[in-house]
Design an enzyme around this catalytic site. Sequence first.
Site, short mmCIF file in Angstrom:
data_model
loop_
_atom_site.label_atom_id
_atom_site.label_comp_id
_atom_site.label_asym_id
_atom_site.label_seq_id
_atom_site.Cartn_x
_atom_site.Cartn_y
_atom_site.Cartn_z
N HIS A 1 24.89 118.38 31.09
CA HIS A 1 23.90 119.37 30.88
C HIS A 1 24.28 120.43 30.14
O HIS A 1 24.22 121.71 30.63
CB HIS A 1 22.97 119.79 32.04
N ARG B 1 2.40 114.82 19.32
CA ARG B 1 0.95 114.72 19.61
C ARG B 1 -0.10 115.46 18.53
O ARG B 1 -0.94 114.84 18.02
CB ARG B 1 0.38 115.14 20.85
N GLU C 1 19.97 115.29 38.76
CA GLU C 1 21.31 116.05 38.47
C GLU C 1 21.76 116.74 39.88
O GLU C 1 21.02 117.22 40.58
CB GLU C 1 20.98 117.06 37.38
N ARG D 1 14.90 116.27 29.35
CA ARG D 1 15.02 116.31 30.79
C ARG D 1 15.16 114.99 31.38
O ARG D 1 14.63 113.81 30.72
CB ARG D 1 13.72 117.13 31.43
P1 NAP Z 1 8.89 122.67 21.99
O1 NAP Z 1 9.00 123.32 20.70
O2 NAP Z 1 7.88 123.14 22.73
O3 NAP Z 1 8.81 121.22 21.54
C1 NAP Z 1 8.45 119.95 22.33
C2 NAP Z 1 7.58 119.21 21.63
O4 NAP Z 1 7.41 117.90 22.24
C3 NAP Z 1 6.38 119.59 20.55
O5 NAP Z 1 6.42 119.37 19.36
C4 NAP Z 1 5.25 118.76 21.56
O6 NAP Z 1 4.37 118.79 20.67
C5 NAP Z 1 6.04 117.51 21.72
N1 NAP Z 1 5.29 116.76 22.79
C6 NAP Z 1 5.26 117.33 23.84
N2 NAP Z 1 4.58 116.18 24.83
C7 NAP Z 1 4.81 115.05 24.10
C8 NAP Z 1 4.50 113.81 24.17
N3 NAP Z 1 3.89 113.52 25.43
N4 NAP Z 1 4.56 113.01 23.23
C9 NAP Z 1 5.10 113.22 22.20
N5 NAP Z 1 5.35 114.60 21.94
C10 NAP Z 1 5.43 115.29 22.78
O7 NAP Z 1 10.38 122.76 22.89
P2 NAP Z 1 11.67 122.87 22.47
O8 NAP Z 1 12.15 124.20 22.29
O9 NAP Z 1 12.03 122.01 21.24
O10 NAP Z 1 12.30 122.33 23.83
C11 NAP Z 1 12.20 120.93 24.20
C12 NAP Z 1 12.83 120.80 25.72
O11 NAP Z 1 14.03 120.62 25.64
C13 NAP Z 1 12.48 121.68 26.59
O12 NAP Z 1 11.43 121.69 27.04
C14 NAP Z 1 13.73 121.42 27.58
O13 NAP Z 1 13.11 120.89 28.66
C15 NAP Z 1 14.66 120.67 26.61
N6 NAP Z 1 16.02 121.44 26.58
C16 NAP Z 1 16.99 120.87 26.98
C17 NAP Z 1 18.33 121.48 26.87
C18 NAP Z 1 19.63 120.99 27.48
O14 NAP Z 1 20.31 121.95 27.73
N7 NAP Z 1 19.90 119.74 27.41
C19 NAP Z 1 18.24 122.80 26.15
C20 NAP Z 1 17.22 123.41 25.82
C21 NAP Z 1 15.76 122.47 25.75
P3 NAP Z 1 2.73 118.43 21.00
O15 NAP Z 1 2.47 118.96 22.09
O16 NAP Z 1 2.02 118.49 19.66
O17 NAP Z 1 3.04 116.96 21.25
#
Ligand code: NAP
Length: 317
Positions: free
Chosen positions: A284, A179, A266, A237
């Site tokens: 996961h 975004r 899950e 997620r």
């Molecule tokens: P982050 O730095 O906050 O990155 C999320 C990105 O998504 C931001 O750049 C945000 O930018 C963008 N975003 C949010 N809503 C959006 C939308 N509707 N459309 C397009 N872009 C959107 O978080 P992160 O540290 O990278 O982690 C991301 C997610 O990965 C976590 O929230 C977690 O649920 C998941 N995760 C999973 C695991 C696993 O074990 N599989 C491990 C770690 C994390 P804008 O707000 O500017 O759009």
Amino acid sequence: MKKILITRPMPDAVVVALAKAHKVAVRDDLQPMSRDELIAALARFDAILPTIGDAFLAEIFAAAGEIRAGLLANFGVGYNHIDVTSARAHGVEVTNTPGVLTDATADLALTLLLATARRAGEGERMLRAGLWQGWHPTQLLGQHVTGKRLGIVGMGRIGEGIARRCHFGFGMEVAYLNRSEKVLDFPARRVDTLTALAADVDFLVVAVPGGAETRHLIGAEVFSAMKSSGILVNIARGDVVDEAALIAALEAGEIAGAGLDVYENEPQVPEALRGMENVTLLPHLGSATLETRTAMGLLAADNILAFLAGEPPISPV
Ligand code: NAP
């Protein structure tokens, strides 16, 4: 001495860090907390270190009566199991563990991408079943990875980590949806719509946060837009992807495969997915390295120590 609850067994270093100055209880159960446990924990502890599945929803805060806990120091960067607005309304702060799990999770996205494109799971299953009859030129031919086009949905910390690996390691062209504008030190094209991104790339990788805003962001429209050779990878997620629509798209051959680390319900994984050879299914494992899980626990612990010392938390959400 304050009372702290850790809701699941943790690497030792995490408990040691907190137990130096406080009374620490570690819940000896691998499953998420029940409703009664959640309510009781809010009343009995000064700070709680919860994690995925510990559903601190609005209803729990409303039912809790007098709340003693001032902090939920979540173990994980994703906190869609906590209703942050309700927590704040009840005087409970929330922190998470950003950054320390970025590399491990980006590495795992590449594991899924490579395993799915190169049919690694299928090959492993064949070999273990004793069905391998030797090398031949047309056996298990997968998709080339190097030089292909990558699409990132959510160019945040982890999205960037994945894109960086794909650009520098695999010579891929990177496009993304986010975004807000991102400043990156490698070439990557920002695309305006999800369907335009889906249509443009060979591998579509989902890295947005979970929650109401992104629920079923990846659905039937996205799968129809993707190339029939396209592969979807989800490390975000489970409910960001409409699982029923994904199964339908895979069954219809609208896309070629999927690599999944997370699921809508899950630990239930639909039988239809488990029966498909062209999907890679991991339980996961995104941040599951000892180093990373220790770093996550220590960051959560530091948030608790800061909070209990009356200082601002290190990583508030
Ligand atoms: P982050 O730095 O906050 O990155 C999320 C990105 O998504 C931001 O750049 C945000 O930018 C963008 N975003 C949010 N809503 C959006 C939308 N509707 N459309 C397009 N872009 C959107 O978080 P992160 O540290 O990278 O982690 C991301 C997610 O990965 C976590 O929230 C977690 O649920 C998941 N995760 C999973 C695991 C696993 O074990 N599989 C491990 C770690 C994390 P804008 O707000 O500017 O759009």
